[in-house]
Design an enzyme around this catalytic site. Structure first.
Site, PDB file in Angstrom:
ATOM      1  N   ASP A 192      96.006 110.607 -43.190  1.00  0.00           N
ATOM      2  CA  ASP A 192      96.151 109.619 -44.275  1.00  0.00           C
ATOM      3  C   ASP A 192      97.134 110.111 -45.553  1.00  0.00           C
ATOM      4  O   ASP A 192      97.073 109.799 -46.367  1.00  0.00           O
ATOM      5  CB  ASP A 192      94.597 109.560 -44.903  1.00  0.00           C
ATOM      6  N   LYS A 237     101.358 107.828 -43.592  1.00  0.00           N
ATOM      7  CA  LYS A 237     102.193 107.512 -42.508  1.00  0.00           C
ATOM      8  C   LYS A 237     102.538 106.025 -42.205  1.00  0.00           C
ATOM      9  O   LYS A 237     103.828 105.551 -41.838  1.00  0.00           O
ATOM     10  CB  LYS A 237     101.592 108.174 -41.116  1.00  0.00           C
ATOM     11  N   GLY A 267      93.930 104.684 -39.254  1.00  0.00           N
ATOM     12  CA  GLY A 267      93.777 103.675 -40.213  1.00  0.00           C
ATOM     13  C   GLY A 267      95.093 103.842 -41.033  1.00  0.00           C
ATOM     14  O   GLY A 267      95.387 104.721 -41.963  1.00  0.00           O
ATOM     15  N   HIS A 268      95.981 102.941 -40.839  1.00  0.00           N
ATOM     16  CA  HIS A 268      97.445 102.907 -41.403  1.00  0.00           C
ATOM     17  C   HIS A 268      97.708 101.791 -42.262  1.00  0.00           C
ATOM     18  O   HIS A 268      97.512 100.711 -41.527  1.00  0.00           O
ATOM     19  CB  HIS A 268      98.473 103.195 -40.061  1.00  0.00           C
ATOM     20  N   GLN A 308      96.582 110.603 -37.340  1.00  0.00           N
ATOM     21  CA  GLN A 308      96.015 111.988 -37.813  1.00  0.00           C
ATOM     22  C   GLN A 308      96.984 112.705 -38.402  1.00  0.00           C
ATOM     23  O   GLN A 308      97.928 112.354 -38.950  1.00  0.00           O
ATOM     24  CB  GLN A 308      95.246 112.310 -36.727  1.00  0.00           C
TER      25      GLN A 308
HETATM   26  P1  GDP Z   1      98.015 106.910 -42.808  1.00  0.00           P
HETATM   27  O1  GDP Z   1      96.675 106.896 -42.306  1.00  0.00           O
HETATM   28  O2  GDP Z   1      98.624 108.239 -42.945  1.00  0.00           O
HETATM   29  O3  GDP Z   1      98.928 105.772 -42.609  1.00  0.00           O
HETATM   30  O4  GDP Z   1      97.708 106.567 -44.442  1.00  0.00           O
HETATM   31  P2  GDP Z   1      96.549 105.688 -44.992  1.00  0.00           P
HETATM   32  O5  GDP Z   1      96.888 104.225 -44.948  1.00  0.00           O
HETATM   33  O6  GDP Z   1      95.178 105.700 -44.503  1.00  0.00           O
HETATM   34  O7  GDP Z   1      96.234 105.910 -46.623  1.00  0.00           O
HETATM   35  C1  GDP Z   1      97.346 105.878 -47.602  1.00  0.00           C
HETATM   36  C2  GDP Z   1      97.037 104.854 -48.749  1.00  0.00           C
HETATM   37  O8  GDP Z   1      97.888 105.271 -49.933  1.00  0.00           O
HETATM   38  C3  GDP Z   1      97.032 103.794 -48.187  1.00  0.00           C
HETATM   39  O9  GDP Z   1      96.136 102.960 -49.224  1.00  0.00           O
HETATM   40  C4  GDP Z   1      98.450 103.225 -48.920  1.00  0.00           C
HETATM   41  O10 GDP Z   1      98.575 101.895 -49.295  1.00  0.00           O
HETATM   42  C5  GDP Z   1      98.606 104.239 -49.944  1.00  0.00           C
HETATM   43  N1  GDP Z   1     100.100 104.702 -50.177  1.00  0.00           N
HETATM   44  C6  GDP Z   1     100.927 105.054 -49.680  1.00  0.00           C
HETATM   45  N2  GDP Z   1     102.034 105.784 -50.104  1.00  0.00           N
HETATM   46  C7  GDP Z   1     101.759 105.506 -51.471  1.00  0.00           C
HETATM   47  C8  GDP Z   1     102.051 105.944 -52.745  1.00  0.00           C
HETATM   48  O11 GDP Z   1     103.327 106.661 -52.770  1.00  0.00           O
HETATM   49  N3  GDP Z   1     101.341 106.018 -53.876  1.00  0.00           N
HETATM   50  C9  GDP Z   1     100.295 105.227 -53.773  1.00  0.00           C
HETATM   51  N4  GDP Z   1      99.458 104.865 -55.087  1.00  0.00           N
HETATM   52  N5  GDP Z   1      99.753 104.843 -52.850  1.00  0.00           N
HETATM   53  C10 GDP Z   1     100.160 104.931 -51.503  1.00  0.00           C
HETATM   54  P1  IMO Z   2      95.100 108.685 -39.767  1.00  0.00           P
HETATM   55  O1  IMO Z   2      95.847 108.177 -38.597  1.00  0.00           O
HETATM   56  C1  IMO Z   2      91.941 111.081 -41.530  1.00  0.00           C
HETATM   57  C2  IMO Z   2      89.008 112.894 -38.535  1.00  0.00           C
HETATM   58  C3  IMO Z   2      87.661 112.370 -38.716  1.00  0.00           C
HETATM   59  C4  IMO Z   2      87.021 113.675 -37.991  1.00  0.00           C
HETATM   60  C5  IMO Z   2      87.953 114.296 -37.100  1.00  0.00           C
HETATM   61  C6  IMO Z   2      87.367 113.685 -35.750  1.00  0.00           C
HETATM   62  O2  IMO Z   2      94.457 107.428 -40.625  1.00  0.00           O
HETATM   63  O3  IMO Z   2      95.700 109.839 -40.544  1.00  0.00           O
HETATM   64  P2  IMO Z   2      87.684 111.560 -34.340  1.00  0.00           P
HETATM   65  O4  IMO Z   2      86.963 110.188 -34.592  1.00  0.00           O
HETATM   66  O5  IMO Z   2      89.043 111.497 -34.302  1.00  0.00           O
HETATM   67  O6  IMO Z   2      86.947 112.391 -33.185  1.00  0.00           O
HETATM   68  O7  IMO Z   2      87.097 112.302 -35.621  1.00  0.00           O
HETATM   69  O8  IMO Z   2      89.122 113.631 -37.302  1.00  0.00           O
HETATM   70  N1  IMO Z   2      90.050 111.833 -38.385  1.00  0.00           N
HETATM   71  C7  IMO Z   2      90.808 111.448 -39.594  1.00  0.00           C
HETATM   72  N2  IMO Z   2      90.786 111.650 -40.562  1.00  0.00           N
HETATM   73  N3  IMO Z   2      93.039 110.057 -40.853  1.00  0.00           N
HETATM   74  C8  IMO Z   2      92.808 110.074 -39.484  1.00  0.00           C
HETATM   75  O9  IMO Z   2      93.735 109.037 -39.061  1.00  0.00           O
HETATM   76  C9  IMO Z   2      91.914 110.235 -38.826  1.00  0.00           C
HETATM   77  N4  IMO Z   2      91.406 110.326 -37.575  1.00  0.00           N
HETATM   78  C10 IMO Z   2      90.350 110.926 -37.325  1.00  0.00           C
HETATM   79  O10 IMO Z   2      87.352 112.008 -39.994  1.00  0.00           O
HETATM   80  O11 IMO Z   2      86.966 114.734 -39.414  1.00  0.00           O
HETATM   81 MG    MG Z   3      94.823 106.780 -42.426  1.00  0.00          MG
END
Ligand code: GDP
Ligand code: IMO
Ligand code: MG
Length: 436
Positions: free
Chosen positions: A13, A16, A40-41, A223
């Site tokens: 999270d 990415k 979840g991207h 991840q």
């Molecule tokens: P990922 O799993 O690495 O793709 O990240 P996620 O999408 O799960 O979580 C990142 C969250 O931060 C999302 O809601 C993005 O829209 C938000 N986000 C990404 N970059 C920034 C930033 O520079 N500032 C803020 N405030 N939000 C951001």
């Molecule tokens: P993105 O790509 C954050 C965590 C779960 C748990 C562990 C194992 O959005 O960064 P799993 O279901 O993979 O067997 O769970 O890994 N986990 C993540 N945490 N971002 C993710 O993906 C994750 N995918 C799995 O919360 O601790």
């Molecule tokens: Mg994510």
């Protein structure tokens, strides 16, 4: 553009999705190489936030070919729904290519994921319950079912029969769960095969041919480094190779093709699920007290730190340079994209963990021993903040307040990796390019 691996450098999270979406137009192919719909991207499309779980974030550009590599585990029902969602938003999925060697998440994998977590009780990993672990278990145990099997009804039925003879007794007798017949799984899964068939390809060959022709590839990690099965905080990890090395095994492209490794780091850290987290600022409901609890709450609130996949509240903590240096080594990072820097505008001062202390010993490196990591106390440096200055409109490095630039330069110095992309908001435009 040289071929690049993009990896999470923390516990996932890190942003990415945003950074992939930002740079994807420079590449000909955008490839997922591990994980599944546990990811979840978030990408912003017009005025909408879209959550992608399986589709490479490069799908947003028509010219970039999105590829699901052999290292990914695919829940075909989820993929079909995600494609329909994208199409309804006007995003075409026609170029998608899926490896025939990718493994398929079956209904019993999802049941077993949930049941196993229940069995673990207080030691549970906090998985996303998407069947990821059980599917990779079957892959390594050589009884997995692959996309190519799903495409051939006769083989699919045959493999299912063999697998169910082993799964059903486990489901019923060990976990007290319902069993499956070949027929009911075929009824659900064969229609997915019809929809996905035209996207199935020899993706390893496709990518190697593309490289020979001078095309460039962006490998999109899911991840993060500390969730990697080998290099993460085992057993509190996911079941795949999320580090840069996974880009080779998960696509069939040799490591020589990779020119650049971009690590994504948040300006602080979050984690979802169980396991050690040295800089965690515990929430009041988890026993956190005083300044730490309120700082944790503020990070969560200002950063909207709730899971994209499960909606869970993410655990929050200060930036950890021990982890950043470890991630630099394990992945061979050439650059870093620092995200969510705007969130830190909420603080008077900002802490950075520079080392750990455990039983009188100082650790400047990431300790191997889980027991050390569980008890490690962060040693902090406290830096001046830029409280209440909104940096979300800054588009050039020089526009950032001096304290913000000092923070970035301090991180570069103690982690040893240049920060070539600075993200100051969720939108594509809210980004400062600094030598990328
Ligand atoms: P990922 O799993 O690495 O793709 O990240 P996620 O999408 O799960 O979580 C990142 C969250 O931060 C999302 O809601 C993005 O829209 C938000 N986000 C990404 N970059 C920034 C930033 O520079 N500032 C803020 N405030 N939000 C951001
Ligand atoms: P993105 O790509 C954050 C965590 C779960 C748990 C562990 C194992 O959005 O960064 P799993 O279901 O993979 O067997 O769970 O890994 N986990 C993540 N945490 N971002 C993710 O993906 C994750 N995918 C799995 O919360 O601790
Ligand atoms: Mg994510």
């Amino acid at each position: 553009m040289p071929s690049t691996v993009l990896v999470g450098a923390q516990w996932g999270d890190e942003g990415k999705g945003k950074i992939t979406d930002l740079i994807a137009s420079d590449y000909d192919y955008v490839v997922r190489f591990q994980g599944g719909n546990n990811a979840g991207h978030t990408v912003i499309h017009g005025d909408k936030k879209l959550a992608l779980h399986l589709m490479p974030s490069g799908v947003m550009y028509e010219d970039a070919v999105p590829v699901i590599g052999n290292g990914v585990v695919v829940d075909p029902g989820v993929l079909v729904k995600e494609m329909a969602m994208l199409e309804s938003e006007g995003v075409s999925c026609k170029n998608l290519r899926i490896s025939g060697d990718a493994h398929v998440i079956m209904p019993y994998h999802k049941d077993l994921d949930g049941a196993d977590e229940k069995r673990l009780g207080s030691q549970q990993i906090g998985t996303t319950k998407r069947g990821i672990g059980p599917c990779y278990q079957d892959k390594m145990g050589r009884k997995g079912i692959r996309i190519q099997d799903l495409m051939d009804e006769k083989i699919f039925r045959l493999k299912l029969e063999t697998v169910l003879a082993q799964k059903n007794p486990v489901l019923e007798r060990i976990y007290g769960l319902h069993t499956y017949t070949v027929e009911e799984i075929c009824d659900e899964y064969l229609p997915y095969a019809q929809i996905l068939r035209k996207h199935v390809a020899e993706t390893g060959q496709l990518l190697n041919d593309a490289l020979r022709e001078g095309s460039s590839i962006l490998f999109e990690g899911a991840q993060g480094t500390l969730l990697d099965i080998d290099h993460g905080t085992y057993p509190y990890v996911t079941s795949s190779s999320c580090c840069a090395g996974g880009a080779s095994t998960g696509t069939g492209v040799g490591p020589k093709a990779i020119d650049r490794v971009l690590g994504i780091q948040k300006a602080y850290i979050t984690r979802v699920g169980g396991g050690p987290f040295p800089t965690e600022l515990k929430f009041p409901e988890e026993g956190g007290v005083g300044q730490d609890a309120s700082d944790g709450e503020l990070l969560c609130e200002a950063g909207h730190e709730f899971g994209v996949t499960t909606g869970r509240k993410r655990r929050c903590g200060w930036f950890d340079a021990v982890i950043a240096r470890y991630a630099a080594d394990v992945n061979g990072l050439t650059d870093v994209a620092l995200t969510k820097l705007d969130v830190l505008s909420a603080f008077d001062t900002i802490k950075v963990c520079v080392a750990y202390e455990c039983e009188g010993r100082r650790y400047d490196y990431f300790p191997m021993q889980q027991s050390v990591l569980f008890h490690a106390k962060p040693i902090y440096e406290e830096l001046p903040g830029w409280k209440d200055i909104d940096i979300t409109d800054c588009r050039a490095y020089e526009e950032l307040p001096e304290a913000t630039r000092s923070y970035i330069e301090y991180l570069e110095e103690i982690t040893g990796v240049p920060m070539s992309i600075i993200s100051v908001g969720p939108d594509r435009e809210q980004t400062i390019m600094r030598g990328w």
